[in-house]
Every structure is written in C-alpha cells, then in structure tokens.
Design an enzyme around this catalytic site. Structure first.
Site, PDB file in Angstrom:
ATOM      1  N   ARG A 102      38.895  32.776  56.194  1.00 20.29           N
ATOM      2  CA  ARG A 102      38.574  33.960  56.782  1.00 20.29           C
ATOM      3  C   ARG A 102      39.820  33.986  57.772  1.00 20.29           C
ATOM      4  O   ARG A 102      40.308  33.105  58.247  1.00 20.29           O
ATOM      5  CB  ARG A 102      37.472  34.310  57.664  1.00 20.29           C
ATOM      6  CG  ARG A 102      36.156  34.032  56.894  1.00 20.29           C
ATOM      7  CD  ARG A 102      34.751  34.066  57.855  1.00 20.29           C
ATOM      8  NE  ARG A 102      33.523  33.984  57.163  1.00 20.29           N
ATOM      9  CZ  ARG A 102      33.038  33.093  56.954  1.00 20.29           C
ATOM     10  NH1 ARG A 102      33.512  31.814  57.249  1.00 20.29           N
ATOM     11  NH2 ARG A 102      31.868  33.011  56.346  1.00 20.29           N
ATOM     12  N   LYS A 153      31.389  30.699  60.531  1.00 20.60           N
ATOM     13  CA  LYS A 153      30.472  31.370  61.444  1.00 20.60           C
ATOM     14  C   LYS A 153      29.208  30.312  61.808  1.00 20.60           C
ATOM     15  O   LYS A 153      28.927  29.305  61.015  1.00 20.60           O
ATOM     16  CB  LYS A 153      29.804  32.558  60.561  1.00 20.60           C
ATOM     17  CG  LYS A 153      30.701  33.455  60.411  1.00 20.60           C
ATOM     18  CD  LYS A 153      30.217  34.674  59.475  1.00 20.60           C
ATOM     19  CE  LYS A 153      31.225  35.815  59.336  1.00 20.60           C
ATOM     20  NZ  LYS A 153      30.414  36.895  58.335  1.00 20.60           N
ATOM     21  N   HIS A 157      41.133  39.412  54.137  1.00 19.13           N
ATOM     22  CA  HIS A 157      40.088  39.094  53.628  1.00 19.13           C
ATOM     23  C   HIS A 157      40.185  39.218  51.882  1.00 19.13           C
ATOM     24  O   HIS A 157      39.302  38.617  51.259  1.00 19.13           O
ATOM     25  CB  HIS A 157      38.688  39.936  54.190  1.00 19.13           C
ATOM     26  CG  HIS A 157      37.392  39.418  54.270  1.00 19.13           C
ATOM     27  ND1 HIS A 157      37.164  38.165  54.971  1.00 19.13           N
ATOM     28  CD2 HIS A 157      36.316  39.703  53.379  1.00 19.13           C
ATOM     29  CE1 HIS A 157      36.123  37.748  54.953  1.00 19.13           C
ATOM     30  NE2 HIS A 157      35.469  38.441  54.015  1.00 19.13           N
ATOM     31  N   ARG A 216      40.534  36.021  50.500  1.00 17.64           N
ATOM     32  CA  ARG A 216      39.169  35.119  50.281  1.00 17.64           C
ATOM     33  C   ARG A 216      38.544  35.517  49.217  1.00 17.64           C
ATOM     34  O   ARG A 216      38.149  34.744  48.436  1.00 17.64           O
ATOM     35  CB  ARG A 216      38.439  35.376  51.425  1.00 17.64           C
ATOM     36  CG  ARG A 216      37.072  34.552  51.789  1.00 17.64           C
ATOM     37  CD  ARG A 216      36.683  34.893  52.961  1.00 17.64           C
ATOM     38  NE  ARG A 216      35.075  34.515  53.146  1.00 17.64           N
ATOM     39  CZ  ARG A 216      34.716  33.290  53.310  1.00 17.64           C
ATOM     40  NH1 ARG A 216      35.689  32.086  53.403  1.00 17.64           N
ATOM     41  NH2 ARG A 216      33.500  32.836  53.588  1.00 17.64           N
ATOM     42  N   HIS A 254      29.610  29.420  52.999  1.00 17.47           N
ATOM     43  CA  HIS A 254      28.511  30.062  52.948  1.00 17.47           C
ATOM     44  C   HIS A 254      27.183  29.584  53.070  1.00 17.47           C
ATOM     45  O   HIS A 254      26.999  28.156  52.560  1.00 17.47           O
ATOM     46  CB  HIS A 254      28.200  30.981  51.673  1.00 17.47           C
ATOM     47  CG  HIS A 254      29.245  32.110  51.588  1.00 17.47           C
ATOM     48  ND1 HIS A 254      29.555  32.685  50.189  1.00 17.47           N
ATOM     49  CD2 HIS A 254      30.050  32.787  52.512  1.00 17.47           C
ATOM     50  CE1 HIS A 254      30.497  33.502  50.712  1.00 17.47           C
ATOM     51  NE2 HIS A 254      30.960  33.632  51.595  1.00 17.47           N
ATOM     52  N   TYR A 284      30.264  37.176  43.713  1.00 20.57           N
ATOM     53  CA  TYR A 284      31.530  37.116  43.134  1.00 20.57           C
ATOM     54  C   TYR A 284      31.156  37.072  41.607  1.00 20.57           C
ATOM     55  O   TYR A 284      31.909  37.298  40.591  1.00 20.57           O
ATOM     56  CB  TYR A 284      32.317  35.976  43.756  1.00 20.57           C
ATOM     57  CG  TYR A 284      32.787  36.127  44.994  1.00 20.57           C
ATOM     58  CD1 TYR A 284      33.751  36.916  45.328  1.00 20.57           C
ATOM     59  CD2 TYR A 284      32.133  35.411  45.864  1.00 20.57           C
ATOM     60  CE1 TYR A 284      34.179  37.163  46.643  1.00 20.57           C
ATOM     61  CE2 TYR A 284      32.699  35.280  47.351  1.00 20.57           C
ATOM     62  CZ  TYR A 284      33.572  36.496  47.457  1.00 20.57           C
ATOM     63  OH  TYR A 284      33.997  36.683  48.910  1.00 20.57           O
TER      64      TYR A 284
END
Length: 314
Positions: A152, A176, A245, A248, A271, A280
């Site tokens: 990111r 995150k 982004h 990514r 993730h 995706y």
C-alpha cells in the site's frame, strides 16, 4: 454520568497501548467516533434510538463501504464500554445491520502503461544536480517497489531503513493492524535501482530513519507519492488516471493470471482473510478467455454438418 468525548479518548488510549493498533487505524477510529460525538450532542447517546438515527444519517451521506466501516468503529467502541461495565446494556445487541455493497472491480494498470510509466521515470533529461538525481532515483524506487511488492502507499511511505535487509534482499512491511510480512526482491532491475538509491542517499548525508525522504529530509508522504505518479503519468502521455493503489491491484491480478495460488497472494498482500483477496478472481477475465479458447474440449470436437441446417432444410 458518562461524558462521551472522555470515553472516546480513554478507548483510543487503550487501542494504542493494549491493542497496539497502528497510527493510521487509530486515526480512522478517532475520525469515526468524533463524527458520532458531534451528532450525539444533546442526545442520550447510549440508547438505541440515538444509534439508529445516527446510522440512518450515515446511510444518507455515505456509500455502503464507508457506512460499514464507521458503524464497525462505533460497534467496537460500545463493546469496549460494555466490557468495562460502563454501560448496563449495549444497544448494538438489538440493532440489525445489513449492508449491500455494490460490487466494484478493482482497477488495474495495463502492462504497456506500466512499462511507459517506468520508462518515463528512468529517463534522464540533461544534467541533474545532486539533489535532482536523488529525487529521480527515489521516485523510480517507489514505483518499482509498489509494483514489485504490491504494498500500500501508506506502507511504502512509512518504510524505514531497518525494514530493508539488503543482504537478504527482503523488505519487512507493517500493514493494517500492525501485521508484519516479508517480501523478497528478486528482479535484478529493481535490486539495482534500490542499490543506487541507497548509495546516493548515503552520499548526500541523509541519515534519517525513513527510507524515502523529501527535500527537507522528512518522510516522503503518501500525497507526494500520488502527485509524483500523476506527474509521470501525464509526461508519459497516459490518459487514464493512475493511483498508487492500482499498482497493488495490478500486482495481485497479474500474479493470479500466472496461476499463482491465491493463498500466496493473500500473504503477500497482507490480507487477514482470503475473502478479501478473492475479489481479484473476478478481474482475471483475460486469463479465463485464453484458457477457454485454448483448452476447452469443444475446440477439439469436429462436427460433420459443415454448417448446414440442423433440420436438414436448405
């Protein structure tokens, strides 16, 4: 009597100290709860009626994904109040939340446009000052690493020298929720440009901890990266709007199209859930078409009608 702003402050402190949430997550929580506080002025904010009205207001102002996030922030806050026995009844126990998010495919960059963008970033026009050379190398590094790792833009902007193990050719990325992952650098061109950047960075005496620095020696910000990409996009003559982004999204989609297991992609993207990564699978229509055109059994069945009518007429 509970004072909402004080409770929010205590909750955010706990999130920072006990849960060790990263600054970006804490900032988002603070914004979401601050909006609820502004709405709740003069209301009995611990009751279900106030929560229901606030959620109605969110539905009137925001898209489903944003509503879901803001409601989740509020729900977590009330769960904290309940656990700390500051409220007798959590109003969220009686609130049903239904979100219908529009399915939006992630936007990717075509390989030719990535090539054009990288070509433009590598281009040297005329003699460069020492600082201009440093900036060019820094910008190329940012672009190459966004594409090489799928990180990111916030993760790239917060990389430090300690996160880069140059001997092992690996980058440690904090995502995150303070989740950590390691990505290897394998492409010779990417390794080469990172090495040049590190050498130039040392030569001009920049010793600050962040990997990517601005002209004042401070952290190269997320917005600066966005502006840099827009600048190179224009100069490369690319008409589409390209964001950090999208690198990514492109990283994940191209790997999936090369038959990389989705669980490896999940790990590389950082993730928590495979569900997030599965978006995706909807993007890889090009790969799907190639598979069907080349490998579907119908392509190998010869029918002897020679295109005649199936009822024998004509």
């Amino acid at each position: 009597m509970l004072i909402l702003d004080e409770e929010i402050s205590q909750y955010l402190s706990q999130c920072r100290i006990k849960k060790e949430l990263n600054p970006l997550t804490l900032k988002a929580y603070g914004i979401d709860l601050g909006q609820f506080s502004a709405f709740a002025a003069g209301r009995i904010w611990t009751e279900r009626e106030a929560i229901d009205r606030y959620i109605d207001l969110l539905h009137a102002r925001y898209k489903p994904k944003t509503i879901k996030r803001k409601t989740a922030s509020l729900k977590a806050f009330f769960h904290y109040l309940e656990e700390e026995e500051k409220i007798a009844l959590n109003p969220f126990h009686k609130i049903r939340l239904n979100f219908r998010e529009a399915f939006i495919l992630p936007k990717t960059i075509s390989v030719p446009n990535i090539a054009r963008l990288l070509d433009r970033s590598y281009l040297v026009q005329g003699e460069l000052t020492q600082y201009q050379s440093f900036c060019r190398l820094r910008n190329v590094c940012v672009l190459e690493l966004l594409f090489a790792t799928g990180m990111r833009v916030s993760e790239a902007a917060h990389l430090t020298l300690k996160d880069l193990d140059w001997n092992a050719r690996t980058i440690r990325i904090f995502g995150k929720g303070a989740k950590e992952r390691m990505i290897q650098l394998t492409n010779p061109d990417v390794i080469g440009i990172v090495g040049q950047y590190l050498d130039r960075r040392t030569a001009i005496g920049m010793e600050q901890p962040y990997l990517f620095l601005n002209r004042d020696g401070g952290r190269y910000s997320e917005q600066s990266i966005r502006n840099m990409i827009q600048k190179y996009t224009r100069e490369a003559g690319i008409r589409e709007h390209i964001t950090p982004h999208m690198f990514r999204h492109t990283f994940a989609t191209l790997l999936l199209e090369e038959d990389v297991d989705i669980r490896y992609i999940q790990h590389m993207l950082g993730h928590s859930s495979i569900t997030t990564t599965q978006i995706y699978t909807h993007v890889s229509t090009r790969k799907q078409r190639i598979i069907l055109e080349k490998h579907h059994p119908r392509n190998f069945i010869q029918v002897c009608s020679n295109g005649g009518s199936i009822d024998g007429a004509g």
